[in-house]
Scaffold this motif. Structure first.
Motif, short mmCIF file in Angstrom:
data_model
loop_
_atom_site.label_atom_id
_atom_site.label_comp_id
_atom_site.label_asym_id
_atom_site.label_seq_id
_atom_site.Cartn_x
_atom_site.Cartn_y
_atom_site.Cartn_z
N ILE A 279 0.84 -1.20 0.00
CA ILE A 279 0.00 0.00 0.00
C ILE A 279 0.88 1.25 0.00
O ILE A 279 0.69 2.17 -0.81
N ALA A 280 1.85 1.28 0.89
CA ALA A 280 2.69 2.47 1.04
C ALA A 280 3.54 2.74 -0.20
O ALA A 280 3.87 3.90 -0.48
N SER A 281 3.88 1.71 -0.94
CA SER A 281 4.70 1.90 -2.14
C SER A 281 3.98 2.72 -3.20
O SER A 281 4.61 3.27 -4.10
N GLN A 282 2.65 2.83 -3.07
CA GLN A 282 1.86 3.62 -4.02
C GLN A 282 1.52 5.01 -3.46
O GLN A 282 0.73 5.73 -4.07
N VAL A 283 2.10 5.34 -2.31
CA VAL A 283 1.85 6.64 -1.68
C VAL A 283 3.21 7.31 -1.46
O VAL A 283 3.78 7.26 -0.36
N PRO A 284 3.76 7.96 -2.48
CA PRO A 284 5.15 8.43 -2.41
C PRO A 284 5.42 9.51 -1.37
O PRO A 284 6.56 9.68 -0.95
N ASN A 285 4.37 10.24 -0.96
CA ASN A 285 4.57 11.33 0.01
C ASN A 285 4.06 10.99 1.40
O ASN A 285 3.76 11.89 2.20
N LEU A 286 3.98 9.70 1.73
CA LEU A 286 3.42 9.27 3.00
C LEU A 286 4.26 9.77 4.18
O LEU A 286 5.46 9.51 4.26
N GLU A 287 3.60 10.50 5.11
CA GLU A 287 4.29 11.06 6.28
C GLU A 287 3.82 10.43 7.59
O GLU A 287 4.61 10.31 8.54
N THR A 288 2.52 10.07 7.67
CA THR A 288 1.96 9.52 8.90
C THR A 288 1.21 8.23 8.59
O THR A 288 0.40 8.19 7.66
N LEU A 289 1.49 7.18 9.36
CA LEU A 289 0.83 5.89 9.13
C LEU A 289 0.47 5.26 10.47
O LEU A 289 1.33 5.07 11.34
N ASN A 290 -0.80 4.92 10.63
CA ASN A 290 -1.28 4.24 11.83
C ASN A 290 -1.83 2.89 11.42
O ASN A 290 -2.86 2.80 10.76
N ILE A 291 -1.13 1.82 11.83
CA ILE A 291 -1.61 0.46 11.52
C ILE A 291 -1.80 -0.32 12.83
O ILE A 291 -1.69 -1.54 12.86
N SER A 292 -2.12 0.40 13.89
CA SER A 292 -2.36 -0.23 15.19
C SER A 292 -3.53 -1.20 15.13
O SER A 292 -4.41 -1.10 14.26
N GLU A 293 -3.55 -2.14 16.08
CA GLU A 293 -4.64 -3.11 16.23
C GLU A 293 -4.82 -4.00 15.01
O GLU A 293 -5.92 -4.43 14.68
N ASN A 294 -3.71 -4.28 14.32
CA ASN A 294 -3.67 -5.29 13.27
C ASN A 294 -2.65 -6.34 13.70
O ASN A 294 -1.47 -6.02 13.86
N LYS A 295 -3.08 -7.57 13.91
CA LYS A 295 -2.14 -8.63 14.29
C LYS A 295 -1.44 -9.10 13.02
O LYS A 295 -2.05 -9.74 12.17
N MET A 296 -0.15 -8.79 12.93
CA MET A 296 0.56 -9.00 11.67
C MET A 296 1.83 -9.81 11.85
O MET A 296 2.38 -9.90 12.95
N LYS A 297 2.32 -10.32 10.75
CA LYS A 297 3.63 -10.94 10.71
C LYS A 297 4.62 -9.88 10.21
O LYS A 297 4.36 -9.19 9.22
N PHE A 298 5.75 -9.80 10.92
CA PHE A 298 6.79 -8.86 10.54
C PHE A 298 8.06 -9.64 10.18
O PHE A 298 8.30 -10.72 10.74
N PRO A 299 8.89 -9.10 9.31
CA PRO A 299 10.15 -9.78 9.00
C PRO A 299 11.06 -9.78 10.23
O PRO A 299 11.18 -8.77 10.92
N SER A 300 11.71 -10.90 10.50
CA SER A 300 12.59 -11.01 11.66
C SER A 300 14.06 -11.07 11.27
O SER A 300 14.93 -11.06 12.13
#
Length: 528
Positions: free
Chosen positions: A174-195
């Protein structure tokens, strides 16, 4: 919701009615026709078992009754980002295609779209969106490639909290299509992250604020992902079960605010791992389980090299019980604001005003305590009182009015590291000041007084209980906050309940209330 799950359903987040779950199994079950989904519920009370069916365990749950088997048509796998945006902001694709009348809501403004021309108008209006919130809109994936950048080219702020995002890769898509992204809230999403290490891209090159509260991210995963956050200034990581920190080498170097609240850290020494972030100005540590704070690189009376830029610190709702931790905060070179409510230390003094004065006296550069400004008059009163209250202890420990014989013990200096500085600032306490001085732990007699502002009739009288040993200087500090008076010079006097009409001026800031024979029921008059 179809009868068959989408491809790669395993690990996906789903909605079943109002309940959220994670897909842990996709396949058949003995004696039950068709495809089943084994899901682990966010709320384990919703489940029935641990992933076991007729003696065979098909998936594992954290809770012994956190799992269920459901049919795919009962699970909502969510929508793509742009579909959620159009729905949230009042656009429905079928209405535009059918040429029917439609509207678009932009903040408080409603734009009417009519006929087939509304397709172009829709595109134009969506391109105006800068701040987008699709909280709780069941967003699960990015959608068609480059569709977001074609449709909403000017987005800078996105709230994606409490959706169905299941991996950091989806967020990156999603963010790769928003080149000027300054603020992002993705709280309360149970996700897998790269380790492990990731390929660094410029997807988040302009990101300044990131909220990852309640996402189950670990500190190790934070450091891995942080390689792609070169400009990040604020990071929110509350409620993630983070217990151990590691030193961020070459990442998070631009960070100004870090919130680790509601993570039970192993101990206060974990803070040493983040102590050398060069630009960190605000650290929020509410309810992190820490019981002590210590900066071992410096002696008392010296400043630490840790947290060089830290101005604001919140340590509310912890287990700090010793004054030594407050003494340590005096070592922070830039500290200006402290919040420390709800620690066992706060119970050591029955009078909260006395507690406040002690903290002010112990941390010389503090300007705001528990969200209340420390005015110069309050600081002066607190420091003078501190110097006097511990004067006898200073003498007993080897302190002396003669500089050549003034050699207080190491124990005294450890307990009162600012005492020497206060003596330099105001002079050593005189012998007359220390006569009859009550120990701080004795409960002083409280006077019930009415506070009035005779020149300000709109200010209603206030009743307060004050210790009779409270100095006029400290009373003024209290009144500045209580009455929200700007930085003007206060003039205090009082009227006795026994001598109506007679007003006595309280003209010596260093004298206690009892010096003026103030009694219960008397009225303190405040002018400025």
């Amino acid at each position: 919701m179809s009868g068959r799950p989408p491809g790669e359903a395993l690990g996906r987040r789903v909605l079943c009615g109002a309940e959220r779950a994670t897909v842990r199994y996709v396949g058949g079950l003995p004696g039950a026709a068709g495809i089943w989904l084994g899901v682990e519920w966010d709320d384990p009370q919703r489940g029935k078992h641990d992933g076991t069916y007729e003696g065979t365990q098909y998936f594992k749950c954290r809770h012994p009754r956190g799992g269920s088997f459901i049919r795919p048509n009962k699970a909502n796998f969510g929508v793509d980002f742009l579909t959620a945006v159009k729905d949230r902001y009042g656009l429905k694709e079928q209405d535009v295609q059918n040429g029917t009348k439609n509207t678009l809501v932009l903040g408080k403004k409603t734009v009417e779209l009519i006929g087939m021309d509304s397709i172009a108008e829709q595109q134009r209006q969506l391109n105006l969106l800068v701040d987008i919130s699709v909280r709780e809109c069941a967003v699960s994936h990015a959608g068609q490639k480059e569709e977001i950048s074609r449709t909403c080219a000017n987005i800078r702020h996105i709230n994606l909290s409490k959706n169905l995002l299941s991996s950091w890769d989806t967020v990156t898509d999603i963010a790769s299509q928003v080149p000027n992204l300054e603020t992002l809230n993705i709280s309360e999403n149970k996700m897998k992250f790269p380790s492990t290490s990731i390929s660094v891209s410029n997807v988040f090159s302009k990101l300044k604020v990131l909220a990852l509260n309640q996402t189950e991210i670990t500190w190790t995963e934070v450091l891995v992902c942080a390689q792609g956050w070169p400009a990040l200034e604020e990071l929110y990581l509350t409620s993630n079960n983070i217990t151990v920190l590691e030193r961020p080498d070459s990442v998070l170097q631009t960070l100004k605010l870090l919130d680790l609240s509601d993570n039970q850290l192993l101990d206060g020494d974990q803070l040493h791992q983040i102590a050398y972030l060069p630009r960190l100005e605000q650290l929020i540590l509410r309810n992190t389980g820490i019981s002590s704070i210590h900066f071992p690189d410096s002696e008392f009376g010296c400043k630490t090299k840790m947290f060089p830029s830290l101005k604001r610190l919140a340590i509310n709702d912890n287990k700090i019980s010793q004054w030594s931790s407050i003494n340590e905060l005096e070592k922070l070179p830039s500290l200006r604001s402290l919040q420390c409510h709800n620690n066992p230390l706060m119970d050591t003094e029955k009078n909260p005003e006395t507690l406040r004065q002690l903290i002010i006296a112990k941390i010389g550069q503090l300007e705001v305590l528990n969200k209340s400004e420390i005015l110069p008059a309050e600081r002066k009163g607190a420091e003078l009182d501190y110097r006097k209250i511990f004067g006898k202890e200073w003498l007993a420990a080897g302190g002396n009015w003669n500089p050549e014989r003034n050699k207080p013990s190491e124990e005294f200096l450890a307990a009162h590291p600012r005492y020497a500085a206060l003596c330099l600032k105001y002079g050593a306490p005189e012998e007359g000041e220390l006569k009859g001085q009550q120990p701080l732990t004795l409960k002083n007699q409280l006077l019930t007084l009415t506070i009035k502002c005779p020149d300000k009739p709109e200010q209603k009288p206030v009743e307060k209980k004050l210790p009779e040993s409270m100095t006029i200087q400290r009373v003024k500090g209290l009144l500045y906050r209580l009455l929200k008076i700007p930085g003007s010079e206060l003039k205090l006097s009082y009227e006795s309940s026994k001598l109506a009409g007679k007003e006595v001026e309280l003209d010596n800031d260093l004298k206690p209330l009892q010096f003026y024979s103030i009694e219960n029921g008397d009225c303190v008059l405040v002018r400025w």
